[in-house]
Each structure stands twice: as C-alpha cells, then as structure tokens.
Write a protein that holds these residues in place. Structure first.
Motif, PDB file in Angstrom:
ATOM      1  N   ASN A 197       0.813  -1.228   0.000  1.00  0.00           N
ATOM      2  CA  ASN A 197       0.000   0.000   0.000  1.00  0.00           C
ATOM      3  C   ASN A 197       0.840   1.268   0.000  1.00  0.00           C
ATOM      4  N   LYS A 198       1.950   1.234  -0.722  1.00  0.00           N
ATOM      5  CA  LYS A 198       2.807   2.409  -0.825  1.00  0.00           C
ATOM      6  C   LYS A 198       2.812   2.927  -2.257  1.00  0.00           C
ATOM      7  N   GLY A 199       3.074   4.208  -2.359  1.00  0.00           N
ATOM      8  CA  GLY A 199       3.223   4.836  -3.657  1.00  0.00           C
ATOM      9  C   GLY A 199       4.550   5.572  -3.705  1.00  0.00           C
ATOM     10  N   PHE A 200       4.986   5.887  -4.908  1.00  0.00           N
ATOM     11  CA  PHE A 200       6.220   6.641  -5.067  1.00  0.00           C
ATOM     12  C   PHE A 200       6.046   7.588  -6.233  1.00  0.00           C
ATOM     13  N   ILE A 201       6.319   8.868  -5.983  1.00  0.00           N
ATOM     14  CA  ILE A 201       6.271   9.864  -7.053  1.00  0.00           C
ATOM     15  C   ILE A 201       7.651   9.911  -7.679  1.00  0.00           C
ATOM     16  N   TYR A 202       7.744   9.393  -8.894  1.00  0.00           N
ATOM     17  CA  TYR A 202       9.025   9.387  -9.588  1.00  0.00           C
ATOM     18  C   TYR A 202       9.347  10.735 -10.214  1.00  0.00           C
ATOM     19  N   ASP A 203       8.318  11.483 -10.568  1.00  0.00           N
ATOM     20  CA  ASP A 203       8.583  12.759 -11.222  1.00  0.00           C
ATOM     21  C   ASP A 203       7.371  13.664 -11.115  1.00  0.00           C
ATOM     22  N   ILE A 204       7.637  14.936 -10.992  1.00  0.00           N
ATOM     23  CA  ILE A 204       6.631  15.979 -11.130  1.00  0.00           C
ATOM     24  C   ILE A 204       7.345  17.150 -11.778  1.00  0.00           C
ATOM     25  N   LYS A 205       6.744  17.677 -12.809  1.00  0.00           N
ATOM     26  CA  LYS A 205       7.317  18.834 -13.494  1.00  0.00           C
ATOM     27  C   LYS A 205       6.196  19.802 -13.827  1.00  0.00           C
ATOM     28  N   ILE A 206       6.441  21.058 -13.536  1.00  0.00           N
ATOM     29  CA  ILE A 206       5.545  22.133 -13.956  1.00  0.00           C
ATOM     30  C   ILE A 206       6.313  22.937 -14.991  1.00  0.00           C
ATOM     31  N   ARG A 207       5.682  23.184 -16.124  1.00  0.00           N
ATOM     32  CA  ARG A 207       6.345  23.946 -17.192  1.00  0.00           C
ATOM     33  C   ARG A 207       6.782  25.302 -16.662  1.00  0.00           C
ATOM     34  N   GLU A 208       7.938  25.750 -17.134  1.00  0.00           N
ATOM     35  CA  GLU A 208       8.531  26.988 -16.603  1.00  0.00           C
ATOM     36  C   GLU A 208       7.575  28.166 -16.594  1.00  0.00           C
ATOM     37  N   ASP A 209       6.820  28.331 -17.674  1.00  0.00           N
ATOM     38  CA  ASP A 209       5.934  29.488 -17.773  1.00  0.00           C
ATOM     39  C   ASP A 209       4.705  29.376 -16.864  1.00  0.00           C
ATOM     40  N   TYR A 210       4.540  28.247 -16.159  1.00  0.00           N
ATOM     41  CA  TYR A 210       3.416  28.079 -15.236  1.00  0.00           C
ATOM     42  C   TYR A 210       3.864  27.941 -13.779  1.00  0.00           C
ATOM     43  N   ARG A 211       5.149  28.033 -13.536  1.00  0.00           N
ATOM     44  CA  ARG A 211       5.653  27.875 -12.176  1.00  0.00           C
ATOM     45  C   ARG A 211       5.283  29.077 -11.312  1.00  0.00           C
ATOM     46  N   GLY A 212       5.206  28.819 -10.007  1.00  0.00           N
ATOM     47  CA  GLY A 212       4.911  29.894  -9.056  1.00  0.00           C
ATOM     48  C   GLY A 212       3.445  30.244  -8.951  1.00  0.00           C
ATOM     49  N   ARG A 213       2.579  29.424  -9.543  1.00  0.00           N
ATOM     50  CA  ARG A 213       1.136  29.695  -9.500  1.00  0.00           C
ATOM     51  C   ARG A 213       0.366  28.681  -8.660  1.00  0.00           C
ATOM     52  N   GLY A 214       1.080  27.785  -7.979  1.00  0.00           N
ATOM     53  CA  GLY A 214       0.416  26.806  -7.117  1.00  0.00           C
ATOM     54  C   GLY A 214       0.039  25.507  -7.787  1.00  0.00           C
ATOM     55  N   PHE A 215       0.399  25.351  -9.069  1.00  0.00           N
ATOM     56  CA  PHE A 215       0.029  24.119  -9.769  1.00  0.00           C
ATOM     57  C   PHE A 215       0.741  22.900  -9.198  1.00  0.00           C
ATOM     58  N   GLY A 216       1.995  23.045  -8.792  1.00  0.00           N
ATOM     59  CA  GLY A 216       2.733  21.930  -8.210  1.00  0.00           C
ATOM     60  C   GLY A 216       2.103  21.468  -6.910  1.00  0.00           C
ATOM     61  N   LYS A 217       1.776  22.424  -6.058  1.00  0.00           N
ATOM     62  CA  LYS A 217       1.138  22.099  -4.779  1.00  0.00           C
ATOM     63  C   LYS A 217      -0.193  21.397  -5.013  1.00  0.00           C
TER      64      LYS A 217
END
Length: 151
Positions: free
Chosen positions: A82-102
């Motif tokens: 019952n474990k998960g692993f996030i191998y990758d998360i990427k937010i495109r540069e022009d969309y960073r800092g807007r809370g999309f990653g969170k």
C-alpha cells in the motif's frame, strides 16, 4: 483548478525525451554521474522503470492541465504494501509559481487513496530547494539522507 489526465502516447514521448535529459543533467550537477555517462545511464533507468511506456503496469503518468492547457506532469508508481512513489513531477517553466505543483501533489494523494495507498514517497535532489520546501510544507519528511564529499 487543475485536472490530472492519464498521458497518451504522444504526451509520453514528449515527456520521456525531456525527462531523460533532465535526469541526466541533475545527476551530473549532483556529482553522481559524469557527463559522458549520464545520458546512457538515464536512458537505461527509464527503460527499466517504464518498459511498456505510459502503459507500464502499476505506473500512472498524468498530464496536469489547467483550463485545458497542459501545465505539467506527475508520475505515481504503485508499490507493494500500500505504498506509492512519485518518480517525477514537473511544472512547465511558464506556469511555475502559481500553485500548480502544490495542487498536483494534493490531487495525487487523492488518486493514491483511490488505489489503496497509505503512504507516498519521493526523491528530491539536494540542490532543488524550491521542491524541497514545497514537499516539507505538504508534510513530507526526510526518511534517509545520502551524503558525499569530494576528495
């Protein structure tokens, strides 16, 4: 507001090309690999982790969208016990800092719960202070630390 949509084969190919280069570069910057070997090692690791591409069993690769626009991606692997692993998360540069990653990190927890996951792990390179800060704010704790010294 974002949505997580499973990647199609075209999105996966675009992701894979940029992900291999980024992973190779990060390992060189972190001192793990030499520049000469980095691309082949990164390619090999992705081939092992995703032998069937976006259709690899127990791996969910999502395109993150906001108002229909692609803003990034996130990859959740379903692991035993019952474990998960996030191998990758990427937010495109022009969309960073807007809370999309969170928001993507919060939404991937909901997806994980639907698959019966009780905990999610991830790896972050030590020099990625922005990501580390976000993960700490979301409640992630360090579970092991690898240290190195140039001699």
């Amino acid at each position: 507001m974002i949505t997580l949509n499973l990647m199609n084969s075209t999105e996966f190919k675009e992701y894979l090309n940029s992900a291999i280069k980024s992973y190779a570069d990060n390992n060189v910057q972190s001192g793990n690999w030499s520049e000469q070997e980095s691309f082949s090692k990164a390619t090999e690791q992705y081939a092992q982790l995703l032998p069937d591409g976006e259709k690899t069993a127990n791996n969910k690769l999502f395109t993150i969208r906001s108002d229909g626009q692609e803003v990034g991606m996130i990859w959740l692997a379903l692991k035993p016990n019952n474990k998960g692993f996030i191998y990758d998360i990427k937010i495109r540069e022009d969309y960073r800092g807007r809370g999309f990653g969170k928001q993507a990190m919060e939404d991937i927890e909901k997806v994980g719960r639907e698959f019966g996951i009780k905990s999610i792990g991830l790896h972050v390179f030590a020099n990625n202070q922005i990501a580390r800060s976000l993960y700490e704010k979301l409640g992630y704790k360090e579970t092991s630390i690898v240290m190195a010294k140039e001699i």
